[in-house]
Scaffold this motif. Structure first.
Motif, PDB file in Angstrom:
ATOM      1  N   LYS A 194       0.830  -1.187   0.000  1.00  0.00           N
ATOM      2  CA  LYS A 194       0.000   0.000   0.000  1.00  0.00           C
ATOM      3  C   LYS A 194       0.874   1.250   0.000  1.00  0.00           C
ATOM      4  CE  LYS A 194      -3.174   2.069   3.330  1.00  0.00           C
ATOM      5  NZ  LYS A 194      -3.938   1.815   4.557  1.00  0.00           N
ATOM      6  N   PRO A 195       0.585   2.210  -0.877  1.00  0.00           N
ATOM      7  CA  PRO A 195       1.384   3.431  -0.870  1.00  0.00           C
ATOM      8  C   PRO A 195       0.994   4.324   0.309  1.00  0.00           C
ATOM      9  CG  PRO A 195      -0.311   3.579  -2.567  1.00  0.00           C
ATOM     10  CD  PRO A 195      -0.459   2.235  -1.918  1.00  0.00           C
ATOM     11  N   VAL A 196       1.984   4.747   1.070  1.00  0.00           N
ATOM     12  CA  VAL A 196       1.722   5.656   2.187  1.00  0.00           C
ATOM     13  C   VAL A 196       2.415   6.980   1.896  1.00  0.00           C
ATOM     14  CG1 VAL A 196       1.986   6.016   4.663  1.00  0.00           C
ATOM     15  CG2 VAL A 196       1.524   3.735   3.786  1.00  0.00           C
ATOM     16  N   ILE A 214       0.511   9.930 -13.387  1.00  0.00           N
ATOM     17  CA  ILE A 214       1.055   8.663 -13.889  1.00  0.00           C
ATOM     18  C   ILE A 214       0.424   7.425 -13.265  1.00  0.00           C
ATOM     19  CG2 ILE A 214       3.308   9.543 -14.646  1.00  0.00           C
ATOM     20  CD1 ILE A 214       4.391   8.394 -11.978  1.00  0.00           C
ATOM     21  N   CYS A 215      -0.416   7.559 -12.272  1.00  0.00           N
ATOM     22  CA  CYS A 215      -1.058   6.369 -11.686  1.00  0.00           C
ATOM     23  C   CYS A 215      -1.955   5.712 -12.731  1.00  0.00           C
ATOM     24  CB  CYS A 215      -1.883   6.765 -10.463  1.00  0.00           C
ATOM     25  SG  CYS A 215      -2.919   5.398  -9.886  1.00  0.00           S
ATOM     26  N   PRO A 216      -1.742   4.419 -13.006  1.00  0.00           N
ATOM     27  CA  PRO A 216      -2.557   3.764 -14.041  1.00  0.00           C
ATOM     28  C   PRO A 216      -4.021   3.637 -13.639  1.00  0.00           C
ATOM     29  CG  PRO A 216      -0.940   2.218 -13.111  1.00  0.00           C
ATOM     30  CD  PRO A 216      -0.682   3.540 -12.475  1.00  0.00           C
ATOM     31  N   SER A 254      -5.922   6.584  -9.056  1.00  0.00           N
ATOM     32  CA  SER A 254      -6.200   6.434  -7.625  1.00  0.00           C
ATOM     33  C   SER A 254      -5.548   7.512  -6.780  1.00  0.00           C
ATOM     34  CB  SER A 254      -5.691   5.079  -7.126  1.00  0.00           C
ATOM     35  OG  SER A 254      -6.217   4.077  -7.917  1.00  0.00           O
ATOM     36  N   ILE A 255      -4.921   8.478  -7.411  1.00  0.00           N
ATOM     37  CA  ILE A 255      -4.333   9.585  -6.654  1.00  0.00           C
ATOM     38  C   ILE A 255      -5.007  10.861  -7.126  1.00  0.00           C
ATOM     39  CG2 ILE A 255      -2.191  10.680  -5.888  1.00  0.00           C
ATOM     40  CD1 ILE A 255      -0.668   8.255  -6.925  1.00  0.00           C
ATOM     41  N   ASN A 256      -5.616  11.552  -6.212  1.00  0.00           N
ATOM     42  CA  ASN A 256      -6.337  12.772  -6.577  1.00  0.00           C
ATOM     43  C   ASN A 256      -5.697  13.980  -5.929  1.00  0.00           C
ATOM     44  OD1 ASN A 256      -8.290  11.059  -7.779  1.00  0.00           O
ATOM     45  ND2 ASN A 256      -9.142  10.714  -5.728  1.00  0.00           N
ATOM     46  N   GLU A 292      -4.324  12.968  -2.371  1.00  0.00           N
ATOM     47  CA  GLU A 292      -5.146  11.995  -1.660  1.00  0.00           C
ATOM     48  C   GLU A 292      -5.127  10.665  -2.399  1.00  0.00           C
ATOM     49  OE1 GLU A 292      -9.154  13.382  -1.284  1.00  0.00           O
ATOM     50  OE2 GLU A 292      -8.570  14.612   0.424  1.00  0.00           O
ATOM     51  N   PHE A 293      -4.968   9.585  -1.665  1.00  0.00           N
ATOM     52  CA  PHE A 293      -4.991   8.266  -2.292  1.00  0.00           C
ATOM     53  C   PHE A 293      -6.379   7.661  -2.164  1.00  0.00           C
ATOM     54  CE2 PHE A 293      -0.619   7.136  -3.398  1.00  0.00           C
ATOM     55  CZ  PHE A 293       0.013   8.273  -2.935  1.00  0.00           C
ATOM     56  N   ASN A 294      -6.827   7.019  -3.222  1.00  0.00           N
ATOM     57  CA  ASN A 294      -8.111   6.332  -3.174  1.00  0.00           C
ATOM     58  C   ASN A 294      -7.843   4.830  -3.096  1.00  0.00           C
ATOM     59  OD1 ASN A 294     -10.584   5.173  -3.590  1.00  0.00           O
ATOM     60  ND2 ASN A 294     -11.248   6.733  -5.053  1.00  0.00           N
ATOM     61  N   PHE A 345      -9.363   1.750  -5.182  1.00  0.00           N
ATOM     62  CA  PHE A 345      -8.951   1.347  -6.530  1.00  0.00           C
ATOM     63  C   PHE A 345      -7.467   1.059  -6.666  1.00  0.00           C
ATOM     64  CE2 PHE A 345     -12.778   3.982  -7.046  1.00  0.00           C
ATOM     65  CZ  PHE A 345     -13.603   2.998  -7.581  1.00  0.00           C
ATOM     66  N   CYS A 346      -6.650   1.655  -5.808  1.00  0.00           N
ATOM     67  CA  CYS A 346      -5.194   1.466  -5.898  1.00  0.00           C
ATOM     68  C   CYS A 346      -4.856  -0.023  -5.853  1.00  0.00           C
ATOM     69  CB  CYS A 346      -4.495   2.186  -4.744  1.00  0.00           C
ATOM     70  SG  CYS A 346      -2.795   1.650  -4.522  1.00  0.00           S
ATOM     71  N   LYS A 347      -4.109  -0.483  -6.870  1.00  0.00           N
ATOM     72  CA  LYS A 347      -3.749  -1.900  -6.943  1.00  0.00           C
ATOM     73  C   LYS A 347      -2.372  -2.175  -6.337  1.00  0.00           C
ATOM     74  CE  LYS A 347      -6.571  -2.364 -11.104  1.00  0.00           C
ATOM     75  NZ  LYS A 347      -6.528  -2.158 -12.566  1.00  0.00           N
ATOM     76  N   GLY A 348      -1.736  -1.124  -5.843  1.00  0.00           N
ATOM     77  CA  GLY A 348      -0.460  -1.314  -5.163  1.00  0.00           C
ATOM     78  C   GLY A 348       0.714  -1.594  -6.075  1.00  0.00           C
ATOM     79  N   CYS A 349       0.661  -1.053  -7.292  1.00  0.00           N
ATOM     80  CA  CYS A 349       1.729  -1.342  -8.256  1.00  0.00           C
ATOM     81  C   CYS A 349       3.064  -0.750  -7.825  1.00  0.00           C
ATOM     82  CB  CYS A 349       1.359  -0.834  -9.644  1.00  0.00           C
ATOM     83  SG  CYS A 349       1.237   0.964  -9.782  1.00  0.00           S
ATOM     84  N   GLY A 350       3.034   0.373  -7.113  1.00  0.00           N
ATOM     85  CA  GLY A 350       4.283   0.988  -6.646  1.00  0.00           C
ATOM     86  C   GLY A 350       4.909   1.975  -7.615  1.00  0.00           C
ATOM     87  N   ILE A 351       4.252   2.260  -8.736  1.00  0.00           N
ATOM     88  CA  ILE A 351       4.812   3.216  -9.699  1.00  0.00           C
ATOM     89  C   ILE A 351       4.963   4.588  -9.051  1.00  0.00           C
ATOM     90  CG2 ILE A 351       4.373   4.477 -11.857  1.00  0.00           C
ATOM     91  CD1 ILE A 351       3.120   1.958 -12.986  1.00  0.00           C
ATOM     92  N   CYS A 352       3.952   5.007  -8.298  1.00  0.00           N
ATOM     93  CA  CYS A 352       4.007   6.339  -7.679  1.00  0.00           C
ATOM     94  C   CYS A 352       5.224   6.443  -6.763  1.00  0.00           C
ATOM     95  CB  CYS A 352       2.704   6.641  -6.930  1.00  0.00           C
ATOM     96  SG  CYS A 352       2.212   5.385  -5.749  1.00  0.00           S
ATOM     97  N   ALA A 353       5.466   5.395  -5.965  1.00  0.00           N
ATOM     98  CA  ALA A 353       6.594   5.424  -5.034  1.00  0.00           C
ATOM     99  C   ALA A 353       7.917   5.401  -5.792  1.00  0.00           C
ATOM    100  CB  ALA A 353       6.516   4.231  -4.082  1.00  0.00           C
TER     101      ALA A 353
HETATM  102  S1  SF4 Z   1       0.542   2.094  -6.043  1.00  0.00           S
HETATM  103 FE1  SF4 Z   1       0.028   2.176  -8.243  1.00  0.00          FE
HETATM  104  S2  SF4 Z   1      -2.223   2.096  -8.277  1.00  0.00           S
HETATM  105 FE2  SF4 Z   1      -1.625   2.637  -6.186  1.00  0.00          FE
HETATM  106  S3  SF4 Z   1      -1.677   4.866  -6.131  1.00  0.00           S
HETATM  107 FE3  SF4 Z   1       0.458   4.267  -6.605  1.00  0.00          FE
HETATM  108  S4  SF4 Z   1       0.547   4.276  -8.854  1.00  0.00           S
HETATM  109 FE4  SF4 Z   1      -1.632   4.275  -8.292  1.00  0.00          FE
END
Ligand code: SF4
Ligand code: SF4
Lengths: 320, 95
Positions: free
Chosen positions: B33-35, B50-52, B55-57, B66-68, B71-79
């Motif tokens: 989970k992105p924190v 860039i969140c696919p 889920s980031i507003n 703000e993270f939603n 829907f966030c699938k936890g891909c980790g791209i944002c981090a």
């Molecule tokens: S982890 Fe992936 S899906 Fe979740 S907020 Fe970050 S970019 Fe979006």
């Protein structure tokens, strides 16, 4: 043709409504989903979308759900450009009858399978007839939702389920088809390549494609964590590396006149900033076998081909 | 011999997806989970773009990200992409 020069700012983009929404069922870290989201943020008004069969069609409209906030029509693998042609022709007729005012844009989305292989005749026909629409190829370099089969867009050396790497065969033995150049050869007003790592560039090129009169073709590089076998968090990083290594250079051709985009100009002006292809290959397990000593030659072959294509591109852009 | 078949104006509409995907939650796919650390965040607005999964507003009222998590699938791209290192991926249930 003069194109307006505008800039998309992040502030403005985050406020724009999502036309491709959350709740779609693409894999975590999906590159094509990023591409579609960004491109739908570049629309300038009412837009009709048509989608060839492929990953993005499958994940966005699992009955009864839809992730689209615009009129959207699914079509088969082979004919998304024909579908877009029909929509555009209908809009023209309706406009003549004064059934609506203003502009309605048409976007066709298709993957590499639906473009390089199955959809190319419909695309070529639509380009020749000169329909006014934007064709977006989101390229994840294989048939991914059916289980990673190679396509004309799969690069040399990639292991897929139909080009598996073994002791003798180093994955796919053919090279990627230069599809965007093929579209330039159709003498359409706008062709461009983009990478999801550079969102401003993606949005700008999508908007240009919508604004030109006539067919526009946008080739977007969109990595797939599942099929390319890398950690889901690396999608954007790999999309950036593809540009930095000149595996996927960014350029546009307005009325057939090529010019390099700023991100690729760096490698052209400062050749020492051009990274070796190996940096790109080693991040993805679809190329893992290339690091066996027996396939060392393949890595050289790939680098040579990339350099050759890059050299050709520089010539076309008058930068050689 | 044959009856006249129905024309396209008479046949019922079919194959129409009528439910918004936003009623389908994909948040339970997540392992990590992105924190978000608001203090470190420079509000560059890269991650919402860039969140696919959208889920980031950007919350205009609070002027913050703000993270939603629905829907966030936890891909980790944002981090991975955040230039300020303001997002950390934490295993679900541990934060
Ligand atoms: S982890 Fe992936 S899906 Fe979740 S907020 Fe970050 S970019 Fe979006
Ligand atoms: S990418 Fe990082 S710094 Fe930029 S808005 Fe997101 S959390 Fe803040």
């Amino acid at each position: 043709m003069t194109l307006p020069s505008w800039k998309f700012t992040a502030k403005e983009i985050v406020k724009k409504p999502e036309l491709f929404t959350s709740g779609h069922r693409a894999c975590a870290g999906c590159g094509p989903a990023i591409a579609l989201r960004q491109i739908m943020k570049a629309t300038r008004g009412p837009t009709i979308v048509t989608n060839a069969t492929g990953c993005m069609e499958v994940v966005s409209t699992i009955y009864p759900y839809t992730a689209w906030k615009v009129p959207w029509i699914h079509t088969a693998f082979e004919n998304v450009a024909a579908n877009a042609s029909g929509i555009e022709a209908a809009l023209k007729a309706m406009k003549r009858k004064e059934m609506y005012k203003g502009t309605i844009d048409v976007i066709a989305f298709a993957g590499d399978g639906g473009t390089f292989d199955i959809g190319i005749q419909a695309l070529s026909g639509a380009a020749e007839r000169g329909h006014d629409f934007l064709y977006v190829l989101y390229d994840n370099e294989a048939y991914m939702n059916t289980g990673i089969q190679r396509s004309g867009g799969t690069p040399h050396g990639a292991s897929t389920t139909t080009s598996p790497a073994g002791k003798v065969i180093p994955g796919k033995t053919q090279f990627k088809k230069p599809i965007a150049d093929i579209m330039v050869a159709h003498e359409i007003p706008y062709v461009a390549t983009a990478s999801i790592a550079y969102w401003q560039d993606v949005l700008m090129k999508a908007r240009k494609g919508l604004e030109v009169e006539g067919p526009a073709f946008l080739h977007v590089f969109a990595p797939c964590p599942r099929g390319w076998r890398y950690d889901t968090s690396k999608t954007v990083e790999i999309a950036r590396l593809a540009v930095e290594t000149c595996v996927f250079p960014l350029w546009e051709a307005v009325n057939g006149n090529y010019s390099l985009s700023p991100q690729s100009k760096i490698a052209a002006l400062k050749p020492d900033r051009k990274k070796p292809v190996i940096d790109y290959l080693k991040m993805q397990r679809r190329f893992r076998h290339l690091f066996n000593p027996s396939f060392e030659h393949e890595r050289i072959v790939i680098q040579e081909r990339i350099d050759k294509r890059w050299g050709k591109l520089l010539k076309k852009c008058d930068m050689a | 011999m044959s009856e006249r078949k129905k024309g396209w104006k008479e046949i019922p509409v079919g194959g129409v997806c009528w439910k918004p995907a936003t009623e389908y939650s994909t948040g339970d796919w997540r392992t990590f989970k992105p924190v978000h650390d608001s203090e470190k965040c420079t509000k560059c607005l890269l991650c919402p773009i860039i969140c696919p999964d959208a889920s980031i507003n950007w919350n205009t009222a609070t002027q913050d990200i703000e993270f939603n998590y629905n829907f966030c699938k936890g891909c980790g791209i944002c981090a991975n992409e955040c230039p300020a290192n303001a997002i950390e991926m934490v295993r679900e249930g541990e934060a």
